[in-house]
Write an enzyme that holds these catalytic residues in place. Structure first.
Site, PDB file in Angstrom:
ATOM      1  N   CYS A 137      39.954  39.731  40.494  1.00 57.40           N
ATOM      2  CA  CYS A 137      39.499  39.715  41.894  1.00 57.40           C
ATOM      3  C   CYS A 137      38.106  39.124  41.937  1.00 57.40           C
ATOM      4  O   CYS A 137      37.794  38.267  42.761  1.00 57.40           O
ATOM      5  CB  CYS A 137      39.461  41.116  42.486  1.00 57.40           C
ATOM      6  SG  CYS A 137      40.801  42.168  41.967  1.00 57.40           S
ATOM      7  N   GLU A 209      46.521  37.191  42.794  1.00 57.10           N
ATOM      8  CA  GLU A 209      45.457  36.524  43.571  1.00 57.10           C
ATOM      9  C   GLU A 209      46.002  35.225  44.171  1.00 57.10           C
ATOM     10  O   GLU A 209      45.732  34.905  45.322  1.00 57.10           O
ATOM     11  CB  GLU A 209      44.235  36.222  42.687  1.00 57.10           C
ATOM     12  CG  GLU A 209      43.370  37.426  42.365  1.00 57.10           C
ATOM     13  CD  GLU A 209      42.658  37.999  43.584  1.00 57.10           C
ATOM     14  OE1 GLU A 209      42.452  37.265  44.568  1.00 57.10           O
ATOM     15  OE2 GLU A 209      42.325  39.185  43.567  1.00 57.10           O
TER      16      GLU A 209
HETATM   17  C1  LIG Z   1      42.740  39.725  47.365  1.00 58.00           C
HETATM   18  C2  LIG Z   1      41.262  39.680  47.122  1.00 58.00           C
HETATM   19  N1  LIG Z   1      40.840  39.509  45.857  1.00 58.00           N
HETATM   20  C3  LIG Z   1      39.516  39.470  45.602  1.00 58.00           C
HETATM   21  C4  LIG Z   1      38.608  39.601  46.625  1.00 58.00           C
HETATM   22  C5  LIG Z   1      37.129  39.507  46.337  1.00 58.00           C
HETATM   23  O1  LIG Z   1      36.562  40.740  46.363  1.00 58.00           O
HETATM   24  C6  LIG Z   1      39.093  39.808  47.924  1.00 58.00           C
HETATM   25  N2  LIG Z   1      38.244  39.958  48.973  1.00 58.00           N
HETATM   26  N3  LIG Z   1      40.426  39.827  48.141  1.00 58.00           N
END
Ligand SMILES: Cc1ncc(CO)c(N)n1
Length: 252
Positions: A137, A209
């Site tokens: 993330c 992701e």
């Molecule tokens: C899905 C997703 N992954 C990472 C981030 C970063 O914090 C976020 N805002 N959202």
């Protein structure tokens, strides 16, 4: 090569695909459909609530006060800071953040999957596995934002300047460095099986992701839709839904 770097290397084709995904390229070029931005913000709010809880679970497994402080700080940033990029996306979409928050929402399949993937690892895994599951993330967003800056050199006129500069900031990069350092500290003491579990958690989160950006871009929703499964932004018809006109999944 450090353990964290070896995970990043394994995931490189996924990180590359993320950068080239139309949602990310849309951020880079300053053009995305409002519906995709709203879908993203709505789902990401729920996602970040779960993400904070996962840090809370990591905190409960921390082995030193410094580790506790790291997770505590991450939770603080998540609860306060990520409003900045969300406000940016709402502004470009032509809606207020409050308007997006008022719409009833349920987790789309990918956000649902990602949230449960993290919660499952957090509940069953070692501290190292939890760090591995949250690491993409941070890593994806820092890498992506910094690569956009390198390639496009956005100015304050860029529609997504706040989003890009937030994730490219030294503070975000510092958070990433702290997490990779912790993973590299934990890895030498881990058994082979635990290392394999960390790698698997990291790769799955990296793939999710990618899927998360794709979910927003394609306005993904459950099919068939049904009671409790109404599309984002549509008011439910039946009176019985009125009491549900809140964000039903807040704090999954
Ligand atoms: C899905 C997703 N992954 C990472 C981030 C970063 O914090 C976020 N805002 N959202």
């Amino acid at each position: 090569m450090s353990f964290a770097q070896s995970l990043r290397q394994d995931a490189d084709p996924i990180f590359e695909a993320i950068y080239l995904h139309p949602f990310v390229q849309g951020i880079a070029k300053g053009q995305l459909p409002p519906e995709s931005l709203i879908h993203y913000v709505s789902q990401d709010t729920e996602y970040l609530n779960t993400y904070s809880k996962v840090y809370g679970m990591a905190l409960s497994k921390a082995q030193t006060p410094d580790q506790m402080r790291l997770f505590y700080n991450r939770i603080g940033i998540l609860l306060e800071g990520e409003l900045i990029p969300h406000l940016n996306l709402c502004r470009v979409a032509g809606v207020t953040h409050d308007e997006v928050m008022q719409h009833p929402v349920e987790l789309a399949p990918t956000a649902h999957h990602y949230a449960r993937h993290m919660l499952c690892v957090a509940q069953q895994g070692t501290l190292g596995e939890i760090v591995a599951v949250v690491l993409p993330c941070q890593w994806v967003y820092v890498d992506t934002a910094r690569r956009i800056i390198e390639e496009f050199q956005p100015t304050t006129e860029h529609p997504f300047y706040d989003w890009i500069s937030f994730y490219a900031s030294d503070e975000m990069h510092q958070g990433l460095m702290e997490l990779t350092a912790l993973l590299d500290h934990l890895a030498p003491g881990a058994r082979e099986l635990d290392l394999a579990m960390m790698r698997s958690a990291f790769l799955d989160s990296s793939r999710l992701e990618y899927q998360f950006f794709d979910m927003a871009f394609t306005l993904q929703k459950w099919t068939p839709s049904g009671p409790g499964a109404y599309p984002l932004g549509e008011k439910p018809d039946s009176d019985s839904f009125d009491s549900l006109s809140v964000r039903v999944n807040t704090c999954v």
